[in-house]
Design a protein around this motif. Structure first.
Motif, PDB file in Angstrom:
ATOM      1  N   ALA A 153      87.380  16.562  24.611  1.00 47.87           N
ATOM      2  CA  ALA A 153      87.067  17.573  23.598  1.00 47.87           C
ATOM      3  C   ALA A 153      85.800  18.339  23.964  1.00 47.87           C
ATOM      4  O   ALA A 153      85.729  19.563  23.793  1.00 47.87           O
ATOM      5  CB  ALA A 153      86.910  16.914  22.231  1.00 47.87           C
ATOM      6  N   CYS A 154      84.793  17.630  24.482  1.00 41.89           N
ATOM      7  CA  CYS A 154      83.552  18.291  24.886  1.00 41.89           C
ATOM      8  C   CYS A 154      83.801  19.289  26.019  1.00 41.89           C
ATOM      9  O   CYS A 154      83.262  20.408  26.013  1.00 41.89           O
ATOM     10  CB  CYS A 154      82.518  17.259  25.321  1.00 41.89           C
ATOM     11  N   CYS A 155      84.602  18.884  27.004  1.00 42.16           N
ATOM     12  CA  CYS A 155      84.888  19.778  28.131  1.00 42.16           C
ATOM     13  C   CYS A 155      85.646  21.019  27.671  1.00 42.16           C
ATOM     14  O   CYS A 155      85.334  22.145  28.079  1.00 42.16           O
ATOM     15  CB  CYS A 155      85.680  19.033  29.203  1.00 42.16           C
ATOM     16  N   ALA A 156      86.676  20.815  26.833  1.00 40.76           N
ATOM     17  CA  ALA A 156      87.448  21.953  26.344  1.00 40.76           C
ATOM     18  C   ALA A 156      86.593  22.845  25.447  1.00 40.76           C
ATOM     19  O   ALA A 156      86.680  24.086  25.517  1.00 40.76           O
ATOM     20  CB  ALA A 156      88.680  21.458  25.589  1.00 40.76           C
ATOM     21  N   PHE A 157      85.769  22.243  24.602  1.00 38.06           N
ATOM     22  CA  PHE A 157      84.865  23.006  23.745  1.00 38.06           C
ATOM     23  C   PHE A 157      83.931  23.863  24.594  1.00 38.06           C
ATOM     24  O   PHE A 157      83.745  25.060  24.323  1.00 38.06           O
ATOM     25  CB  PHE A 157      84.053  22.038  22.870  1.00 38.06           C
ATOM     26  N   ALA A 158      83.342  23.254  25.633  1.00 40.51           N
ATOM     27  CA  ALA A 158      82.395  23.981  26.473  1.00 40.51           C
ATOM     28  C   ALA A 158      83.069  25.160  27.177  1.00 40.51           C
ATOM     29  O   ALA A 158      82.518  26.263  27.262  1.00 40.51           O
ATOM     30  CB  ALA A 158      81.766  23.042  27.495  1.00 40.51           C
ATOM     31  N   ALA A 159      84.293  24.932  27.688  1.00 43.84           N
ATOM     32  CA  ALA A 159      85.006  26.021  28.353  1.00 43.84           C
ATOM     33  C   ALA A 159      85.340  27.131  27.364  1.00 43.84           C
ATOM     34  O   ALA A 159      85.235  28.326  27.690  1.00 43.84           O
ATOM     35  CB  ALA A 159      86.274  25.483  29.014  1.00 43.84           C
ATOM     36  N   ALA A 160      85.770  26.747  26.157  1.00 42.13           N
ATOM     37  CA  ALA A 160      86.084  27.758  25.140  1.00 42.13           C
ATOM     38  C   ALA A 160      84.846  28.550  24.744  1.00 42.13           C
ATOM     39  O   ALA A 160      84.918  29.766  24.535  1.00 42.13           O
ATOM     40  CB  ALA A 160      86.704  27.071  23.920  1.00 42.13           C
ATOM     41  N   ARG A 161      83.714  27.885  24.645  1.00 38.37           N
ATOM     42  CA  ARG A 161      82.458  28.590  24.315  1.00 38.37           C
ATOM     43  C   ARG A 161      82.087  29.549  25.442  1.00 38.37           C
ATOM     44  O   ARG A 161      81.633  30.672  25.202  1.00 38.37           O
ATOM     45  CB  ARG A 161      81.340  27.580  24.082  1.00 38.37           C
ATOM     46  N   ALA A 162      82.300  29.128  26.696  1.00 36.22           N
ATOM     47  CA  ALA A 162      82.015  30.009  27.827  1.00 36.22           C
ATOM     48  C   ALA A 162      82.932  31.232  27.831  1.00 36.22           C
ATOM     49  O   ALA A 162      82.578  32.278  28.385  1.00 36.22           O
ATOM     50  CB  ALA A 162      82.165  29.242  29.137  1.00 36.22           C
ATOM     51  N   LEU A 163      84.102  31.101  27.190  1.00 38.97           N
ATOM     52  CA  LEU A 163      85.026  32.228  27.070  1.00 38.97           C
ATOM     53  C   LEU A 163      84.745  33.089  25.848  1.00 38.97           C
ATOM     54  O   LEU A 163      85.446  34.070  25.607  1.00 38.97           O
ATOM     55  CB  LEU A 163      86.471  31.712  27.000  1.00 38.97           C
ATOM     56  N   GLY A 164      83.732  32.715  25.055  1.00 36.83           N
ATOM     57  CA  GLY A 164      83.306  33.546  23.947  1.00 36.83           C
ATOM     58  C   GLY A 164      83.814  33.150  22.584  1.00 36.83           C
ATOM     59  O   GLY A 164      83.571  33.866  21.604  1.00 36.83           O
ATOM     60  N   LEU A 165      84.500  32.004  22.461  1.00 39.97           N
ATOM     61  CA  LEU A 165      84.974  31.572  21.150  1.00 39.97           C
ATOM     62  C   LEU A 165      83.835  30.943  20.357  1.00 39.97           C
ATOM     63  O   LEU A 165      82.912  30.340  20.926  1.00 39.97           O
ATOM     64  CB  LEU A 165      86.125  30.569  21.291  1.00 39.97           C
ATOM     65  N   GLY A 166      83.915  31.045  19.032  1.00 37.85           N
ATOM     66  CA  GLY A 166      82.896  30.487  18.165  1.00 37.85           C
ATOM     67  C   GLY A 166      83.157  29.035  17.818  1.00 37.85           C
ATOM     68  O   GLY A 166      84.310  28.580  17.833  1.00 37.85           O
TER      69      GLY A 166
END
Length: 465
Positions: A304-317
């Motif tokens: 979950a942390c890895c996916a969250f970090a990638a999503a944040r790097a893609l600009g998601l809130g």
């Protein structure tokens, strides 16, 4: 389909004519190349001719190798260790470059149409020993839940050349194994993710150093714009240190599921069931993962942390990511809850094919009736020992069941050999509040074609109880 470009009018060899080989052949034909295929299996050669019309030639013979512009090999075929396939050795001797479908994909990805997009398509590539499938599927789920166009491909089941041409702002999520990263001549993702490292495929890579080197190529060859790095092992710490130019370099997002991280950089960690994001020494977000049904246990919190970090790097809130996490259904064969019967939960983690993955599964539940065993991998079962206290009893399957059971100190173990016997005995003896867990800590090939068939057999037997 994405055409494989750069070989117009040239002959390109294909070594291995399974699913990925045939998809690559279609992409080469679409790009104007002439694919010439070979497979050691006669049925695979016949299927390639029947389904794709591929020209067949024995690529172990120099006369057939020398006219090729390049040789594209399937991931499962060894190119160096334990020994090179004869066709690959012939290509080396003839000076013919050797690549794989991932290298061709990155070489071909992008077109003149991208110039018309407001937001160019991006690629997120995810690798690691454990959790890369869940992390990839979870990131894809987060993106689609948030209304972002996304496609999922790579090692997770869909060939990279089988995806549709990307649209404006689309994200291509690729799960990549070490077999895929070690040989690809082009590796240029926009975001690269390293989940963790534990001993696996050591014969293919001639030891742990070669295995890590294969993973590291994803970050060293093309230089992603951002890197998400799990730092719970020394290799991850080393990789993050190599990529960052200083402590506050937020091009590197450090991830942990083992401890609280500190420092001025971009950090995402899970501790006591809570995911926390820090950036520039300030907390940005916190998410309670404990009640997310599709992500049980600390190992899934790392995913979950890895996916969250990638999503944040893609600009998601953070809030839209949190909403997506709550609806994530989980992947088959990865901490998959099959059913509950008389207060006993049955969980299928057939993908736990090594000791490290099985250790994560054992850590997720307090009282376990554990179905384990199979074709043991290199590295032994030592990583299991800290979590064996959660095991009420082990039910050992596989041809080497006795040898496997002897490596479980202090655990009551019953030699069952077959899945039928193990499920029957575990279900009969389990008490309310316990979990019957299939987490084999071994490969499936002594009894099953793959881990999916092993997990499907377990699920069918549980459903029939």
């Amino acid at each position: 389909m994405i055409p494989a470009t750069g070989f117009e009018g040239q002959r390109v060899g294909l070594l291995g004519l399974g699913r990925s080989g045939r998809a690559t052949a279609r992409a080469l034909i679409a790009g104007g190349a002439i694919p010439v295929g070979w497979d050691d299996s006669v049925p695979a050669r016949e299927a390639a001719v029947a389904l794709e019309g591929i020209e067949i030639a024995d690529l172990t013979k120099p006369a057939n190798i020398e006219p090729l512009a390049t040789l594209v090999t399937s991931p499962g075929i060894p190119h160096l260790y334990p020994s090179p396939h004869p066709a690959i050795r012939a290509a080396w001797e003839a000076g013919v470059p050797v690549d794989n479908d991932i290298g061709l994909f990155f070489r071909a990805f992008g077109s003149s149409a991208f110039a018309e997009f407001d937001r160019p398509p991006r690629v997120v590539a995810i690798t690691g020993s454990n959790g890369k499938s869940t992390t990839s599927a979870l990131l894809h789920h987060i993106l689609t839940h948030a209304g972002r166009p996304a496609q999922l491909a790579g090692n997770i089941g869909r060939g990279v050349f089988d995806i549709e041409p990307p649209v404006d702002g689309e994200v291509i999520v690729l799960e990549l194994s070490s077999y895929q990263t070690e040989l690809a001549r082009a590796l240029t993702p926009d975001i690269a993710v390293f989940t963790n490292l534990s001993p696996d495929h050591l014969d293919r890579h001639a030891g742990p150093g070669g295995y890590f080197a294969a993973k590291r190529r994803l970050f060293a060859e093309g230089g992603p714009d951002r890197a998400v790095i799990g730092v719970d092992e020394d290799e991850g710490l080393y990789l993050a240190g190599q990529l960052a130019v200083g402590p506050g370099d937020d091009r590197v997002i450090r991830v942990s599921a083992a401890r609280k991280l500190g420092g001025p950089g971009w950090l995402v960690y899970a501790r006591k069931g809570f995911l926390t994001e820090w950036r520039k020494s300030r907390q940005i977000a916190s998410i309670d993962l404990r009640e997310v049904p599709g992500l049980p246990g600390a190992h899934n919190h790392q995913n979950a942390c890895c996916a969250f970090a990638a999503a944040r790097a893609l600009g998601l809130g953070p809030r839209e990511i949190e909403a997506a996490l709550a609806s994530y259904p989980g992947l088959p064969h990865r901490s998959q809850r099959i059913r509950e019967r008389d207060g006993v939960a049955f969980v299928n983690d057939s993908k736990a094919t090594n000791a490290d993955a099985a250790a994560h599964a054992l850590a997720a539940f307090p009282r376990i009736r554990w179905i384990c065993g199979g074709l043991e991998k290199e590295g032994g079962l030592g990583r299991l020992e800290p979590h064996l206290g959660h095991v009420v009893k082990a039910y050992v399957i596989g041809r080497e069941a006795e040898a496997f059971a002897r490596q479980l100190p202090g655990v009551e173990a019953e030699i069952c050999r077959t899945m039928e016997a193990a499920v029957e005995r575990a279900a009969a003896e389990a008490a309310p509040g316990e979990v019957v867990l299939l987490a084999p800590a071994a490969a499936s090939f002594d009894q099953y074609d793959n881990f999916e068939k092993r997990g499907d057999h377990f699920a069918a037997l549980v459903a029939a109880l």
